[in-house]
Design a protein around this motif. Structure first.
Motif, PDB file in Angstrom:
ATOM      1  N   ALA A 316      59.701 -18.197 -81.758  1.00 41.59           N
ATOM      2  CA  ALA A 316      60.153 -18.878 -82.991  1.00 41.59           C
ATOM      3  C   ALA A 316      60.048 -20.240 -82.763  1.00 41.59           C
ATOM      4  CB  ALA A 316      61.733 -18.217 -83.533  1.00 41.59           C
ATOM      5  N   ALA A 317      59.575 -20.947 -83.667  1.00 43.08           N
ATOM      6  CA  ALA A 317      59.443 -22.364 -83.525  1.00 43.08           C
ATOM      7  C   ALA A 317      60.881 -23.048 -83.840  1.00 43.08           C
ATOM      8  CB  ALA A 317      58.453 -22.988 -84.438  1.00 43.08           C
ATOM      9  N   ASP A 318      61.290 -23.819 -82.816  1.00 45.27           N
ATOM     10  CA  ASP A 318      62.873 -24.604 -83.069  1.00 45.27           C
ATOM     11  C   ASP A 318      62.490 -25.855 -83.768  1.00 45.27           C
ATOM     12  OD1 ASP A 318      62.069 -26.019 -80.817  1.00 45.27           O
ATOM     13  OD2 ASP A 318      62.830 -24.634 -79.588  1.00 45.27           O
ATOM     14  N   GLN A 319      63.681 -26.327 -83.747  1.00 45.48           N
ATOM     15  CA  GLN A 319      63.740 -27.833 -84.496  1.00 45.48           C
ATOM     16  C   GLN A 319      63.059 -28.808 -83.826  1.00 45.48           C
ATOM     17  OE1 GLN A 319      67.961 -28.272 -84.875  1.00 45.48           O
ATOM     18  NE2 GLN A 319      67.864 -27.889 -87.128  1.00 45.48           N
ATOM     19  N   ASP A 320      63.332 -28.777 -82.249  1.00 41.91           N
ATOM     20  CA  ASP A 320      62.562 -29.647 -81.679  1.00 41.91           C
ATOM     21  C   ASP A 320      61.212 -29.498 -81.165  1.00 41.91           C
ATOM     22  OD1 ASP A 320      65.130 -30.467 -80.942  1.00 41.91           O
ATOM     23  OD2 ASP A 320      64.992 -29.098 -78.903  1.00 41.91           O
ATOM     24  N   ASN A 321      60.770 -28.589 -81.549  1.00 37.20           N
ATOM     25  CA  ASN A 321      59.247 -28.006 -81.421  1.00 37.20           C
ATOM     26  C   ASN A 321      58.486 -27.412 -82.462  1.00 37.20           C
ATOM     27  OD1 ASN A 321      57.528 -28.393 -79.429  1.00 37.20           O
ATOM     28  ND2 ASN A 321      58.487 -26.764 -78.126  1.00 37.20           N
ATOM     29  N   ALA A 322      58.831 -27.797 -83.772  1.00 30.58           N
ATOM     30  CA  ALA A 322      58.321 -27.115 -84.723  1.00 30.58           C
ATOM     31  C   ALA A 322      56.995 -26.886 -84.874  1.00 30.58           C
ATOM     32  CB  ALA A 322      58.842 -27.767 -86.122  1.00 30.58           C
ATOM     33  N   GLN A 323      56.327 -28.092 -84.477  1.00 32.59           N
ATOM     34  CA  GLN A 323      54.866 -27.952 -84.359  1.00 32.59           C
ATOM     35  C   GLN A 323      54.260 -26.814 -83.449  1.00 32.59           C
ATOM     36  OE1 GLN A 323      53.193 -29.430 -87.038  1.00 32.59           O
ATOM     37  NE2 GLN A 323      55.421 -30.147 -87.417  1.00 32.59           N
ATOM     38  N   ASN A 324      54.625 -26.987 -82.263  1.00 33.46           N
ATOM     39  CA  ASN A 324      54.223 -26.187 -81.232  1.00 33.46           C
ATOM     40  C   ASN A 324      55.152 -25.425 -80.679  1.00 33.46           C
ATOM     41  OD1 ASN A 324      52.700 -25.385 -78.989  1.00 33.46           O
ATOM     42  ND2 ASN A 324      52.781 -27.266 -77.971  1.00 33.46           N
ATOM     43  N   PRO A 325      55.344 -24.256 -80.971  1.00 31.70           N
ATOM     44  CA  PRO A 325      56.427 -23.323 -80.501  1.00 31.70           C
ATOM     45  C   PRO A 325      55.823 -22.943 -79.002  1.00 31.70           C
ATOM     46  CG  PRO A 325      55.110 -22.163 -82.076  1.00 31.70           C
ATOM     47  CD  PRO A 325      54.699 -23.687 -82.024  1.00 31.70           C
ATOM     48  N   GLY A 326      54.690 -23.046 -78.616  1.00 34.43           N
ATOM     49  CA  GLY A 326      54.369 -22.816 -77.482  1.00 34.43           C
ATOM     50  C   GLY A 326      53.793 -21.720 -77.177  1.00 34.43           C
ATOM     51  N   ASN A 327      53.292 -20.997 -75.864  1.00 31.68           N
ATOM     52  CA  ASN A 327      52.611 -19.837 -75.871  1.00 31.68           C
ATOM     53  C   ASN A 327      53.607 -18.744 -76.080  1.00 31.68           C
ATOM     54  OD1 ASN A 327      50.407 -21.085 -74.809  1.00 31.68           O
ATOM     55  ND2 ASN A 327      51.412 -20.877 -72.621  1.00 31.68           N
ATOM     56  N   PRO A 328      52.909 -17.507 -76.577  1.00 30.01           N
ATOM     57  CA  PRO A 328      54.220 -16.454 -76.647  1.00 30.01           C
ATOM     58  C   PRO A 328      54.851 -16.027 -75.411  1.00 30.01           C
ATOM     59  CG  PRO A 328      51.873 -15.639 -77.101  1.00 30.01           C
ATOM     60  CD  PRO A 328      51.719 -17.307 -76.828  1.00 30.01           C
ATOM     61  N   CYS A 329      55.847 -15.258 -75.383  1.00 27.96           N
ATOM     62  CA  CYS A 329      56.576 -15.127 -74.034  1.00 27.96           C
ATOM     63  C   CYS A 329      55.713 -13.623 -73.796  1.00 27.96           C
ATOM     64  CB  CYS A 329      58.022 -14.682 -74.326  1.00 27.96           C
ATOM     65  SG  CYS A 329      58.978 -14.230 -73.310  1.00 27.96           S
ATOM     66  N   LEU A 330      55.865 -13.538 -72.576  1.00 27.63           N
ATOM     67  CA  LEU A 330      55.208 -12.171 -71.944  1.00 27.63           C
ATOM     68  C   LEU A 330      56.391 -11.543 -71.279  1.00 27.63           C
ATOM     69  CD1 LEU A 330      52.394 -10.817 -71.074  1.00 27.63           C
ATOM     70  CD2 LEU A 330      52.602 -11.909 -68.887  1.00 27.63           C
ATOM     71  N   TYR A 331      56.344 -10.148 -71.969  1.00 24.48           N
ATOM     72  CA  TYR A 331      57.537  -9.478 -71.449  1.00 24.48           C
ATOM     73  C   TYR A 331      57.030  -8.233 -70.599  1.00 24.48           C
ATOM     74  CZ  TYR A 331      61.956  -7.219 -71.959  1.00 24.48           C
ATOM     75  OH  TYR A 331      63.311  -6.563 -71.789  1.00 24.48           O
ATOM     76  N   PHE A 332      57.732  -8.070 -69.541  1.00 23.05           N
ATOM     77  CA  PHE A 332      57.515  -6.765 -68.704  1.00 23.05           C
ATOM     78  C   PHE A 332      58.577  -5.864 -68.511  1.00 23.05           C
ATOM     79  CE2 PHE A 332      53.694  -7.309 -65.881  1.00 23.05           C
ATOM     80  CZ  PHE A 332      53.032  -8.454 -66.296  1.00 23.05           C
ATOM     81  N   GLY A 333      58.604  -4.702 -69.220  1.00 23.72           N
ATOM     82  CA  GLY A 333      59.833  -3.909 -68.915  1.00 23.72           C
ATOM     83  C   GLY A 333      59.500  -3.013 -67.654  1.00 23.72           C
ATOM     84  N   LEU A 334      60.119  -3.325 -66.565  1.00 23.97           N
ATOM     85  CA  LEU A 334      59.879  -2.529 -65.064  1.00 23.97           C
ATOM     86  C   LEU A 334      60.851  -1.456 -65.155  1.00 23.97           C
ATOM     87  CD1 LEU A 334      59.704  -5.715 -63.245  1.00 23.97           C
ATOM     88  CD2 LEU A 334      57.822  -4.230 -63.320  1.00 23.97           C
ATOM     89  N   PRO A 335      60.576  -0.282 -64.326  1.00 21.88           N
ATOM     90  CA  PRO A 335      61.151   0.758 -63.898  1.00 21.88           C
ATOM     91  C   PRO A 335      62.413   0.199 -63.333  1.00 21.88           C
ATOM     92  CG  PRO A 335      59.308   1.100 -63.155  1.00 21.88           C
ATOM     93  CD  PRO A 335      59.065  -0.231 -63.893  1.00 21.88           C
ATOM     94  N   GLY A 336      63.745   0.967 -63.472  1.00 26.12           N
ATOM     95  CA  GLY A 336      64.988   0.450 -62.800  1.00 26.12           C
ATOM     96  C   GLY A 336      64.885   0.853 -61.294  1.00 26.12           C
ATOM     97  N   ASN A 337      64.192   1.883 -60.779  1.00 21.08           N
ATOM     98  CA  ASN A 337      64.244   2.251 -59.416  1.00 21.08           C
ATOM     99  C   ASN A 337      63.927   1.028 -58.416  1.00 21.08           C
ATOM    100  OD1 ASN A 337      65.290   4.934 -58.577  1.00 21.08           O
ATOM    101  ND2 ASN A 337      63.396   5.695 -59.894  1.00 21.08           N
TER     102      ASN A 337
END
Ligand code: AMP
Ligand code: MG
Length: 450
Positions: A316-337
């Motif tokens: 989400a673009a925030d106030q400080d960074n309205a123009q450039n919210p940056g790269n999307p976040c990369l999410y890894f859901g790893l197994p628990g073991n």
């Protein structure tokens, strides 16, 4: 990617109920992950003493030649090769020593015919000198002259100006991770500070009602310590990331959703462990969907670590960074073991994290062909990883698997792991004495992060 192509990258497997399902091949998973792992879009300038482990954001050129001037590689005498061309042990050539040049002192005079200078390692050669007679092979005469008993070819023991590198050359490419050798070269080139990529911020979420923190006074039945947090934190630091441990998250949909949102907002990369199987309390994938993520990977044909979720989530673009919210976040859901989580990090997260850190990644680097020191079981239609170490025996690399069962919950025999053997899909077991491909963990990392 066309449908046909997707089909080709999938391997059939059978789940616990004997149902045939299709899983993504490990190589295709890596390709998708690398396509999504974008280098962080911020740079910073750091002093050289804090630069080890960081990744250069810009190429560096030197304004100096290496060596800066012709210098001596040995302690001895700077001479003119032509003067001693006819020297023989029975007819040595005597030269007048006109000057002494220790390292750090510029020569005062140039060398004329019949002359030599006393010179030490690293000292500048005077004009006219073109070879070094090493001190072990000359004789100092009572009158102070020096006798050279053999002919010496031009350039002998001379390090020529610019022989190692020329002014204007690129000495380090953007995307280089800095280790001891690289910072030394930067220092020699008078780069007191360097421009590097900001370290990727990596949030860690440990999900599971059974988890307690390491300082829990007494474990109740059913409870275990959240060891993954420490495994992942250490791994992230080793890979040059900044770890942000966000604590233990219960198997509660709403609480987990909030924690995931917080992690995504603060980090470039999120690693969560647990909750990615198909159990009643496994919410990660559903919640990612609720958070607007694009799911790239749901599970991979590997053992251990089959349930692996990889997704990108727009920031989400925030106030400080309205123009450039940056790269999307990369999410890894790893197994628990614990073993699955770490193997997943070594195999799939490491290339992503290194690329996000700005490093130029070759996923094939650090592969060795070894001899299996013991039988390595395969996993049918899944690529199998066995943990252990590599040793040179009789001139050949051998892979020594950790003793005992390679169980995804076995942390005890995971210690000492420096390499993973890869048993390919459909290969069956690899017999002791047969060749096996091995991933050396951390190979190519020039230095560890500060
Ligand atoms: P899950 O992937 O949530 O089904 O968890 C699989 C197994 O990993 C279970 O035995 C968990 O207790 C264990 N586990 C899950 N998270 C962690 C953790 N953070 N640290 C250590 N073990 C864990
Ligand atoms: Mg769980």
């Amino acid at each position: 990617m066309g449908l046909e192509e997707v089909e080709l990258t999938m391997a059939p497997v059978w789940d616990r109920e004997g149902q045939s399902t299709r899983l993504l091949k490990a190589s295709e998973a890596i390709a998708r992950i690398l396509a999504l792992a974008i280098a962080v879009d911020r740079r910073e300038t750091v002093p050289l003493n804090l630069a080890a482990g960081r990744v250069l954001a810009e190429a560096v050129r030197s304004r100096l030649d290496f060596p800066h001037w012709d210098n001596s590689a040995m302690d001895g005498y700077g001479i003119r090769a032509a003067d001693v061309a006819a020297a023989r042990p029975e007819q040595p050539v005597a030269l007048e020593v006109i000057e002494e040049i220790p390292a750090g002192r510029a020569p005062m005079r140039s060398l004329g015919p019949g002359q030599a200078v006393r010179i030490y390692t690293g000292a500048m050669l005077p004009e006219g000198a073109d070879a070094i007679a090493i001190q072990e092979e000359v004789m100092v005469l009572p009158d102070g002259r020096v006798a050279i008993p053999t002919a010496i070819a031009p350039d002998t023991f001379v390090r020529k100006k610019g022989a190692f590198g020329r002014s204007g050359d690129e000495i380090l490419a953007a995307g280089t991770r800095l280790g001891p050798a690289e910072v030394a070269l930067l220092a020699a080139a008078q780069c007191a500070q360097v421009t590097v990529f900001r370290k990727p911020r990596v949030a860690i979420l440990s999900t599971g009602d059974e988890l307690v923190s390491v300082d829990e006074p007494a474990l109740k039945p059913g409870q275990i310590v959240d060891s993954n947090r420490y495994a992942l934190e250490a791994f992230i630091q080793q890979m040059g990331g900044e770890a942000i441990a966000l604590g233990i998250i219960p198997d509660d949909r709403e609480v987990l959703k909030q924690a995931m949102e917080r992690a995504i907002a603060t980090a470039d990369l999120v690693l969560s462990t647990g909750g990615v199987s198909v159990g009643t309390y496994d919410y990660v994938e559903t919640l990612l969907g609720d958070l607007g993520a694009a799911i790239a990977i749901r599970s991979v044909a590997v053992k251990p670590g089959k349930p692996l979720t990889v997704a990108t989530v727009p920031k989400a673009a925030d106030q400080d960074n309205a123009q450039n919210p940056g790269n999307p976040c990369l999410y890894f859901g790893l197994p628990g073991n614990p073993a699955s989580a770490l193997v997943g990090c070594w195999r799939f997260v490491a290339p992503a994290l290194r690329q996000m850190a700005g490093e130029t990644v070759n996923p094939e680097a650090g592969r060795l062909r070894c001899i299996a020191a013991a039988m390595l079981p395969g996993a049918g239609q899944r690529e199998a990883y066995l943990w252990g170490r590599v040793e040179l025996r009789d001139g050949q690399y051998h892979f020594i698997p950790a003793p005992g069962g390679h169980n995804s919950g076995n942390l005890v025999n995971l210690v000492g792991t420096t390499a993973l053997a890869i048993v390919p899909v459909g290969a069956g077991a690899i017999a002791a004495g047969d060749p096996v491909e091995v991933m050396v963990l951390g190979a190519g990392l020039a230095g560890l992060s500060a």
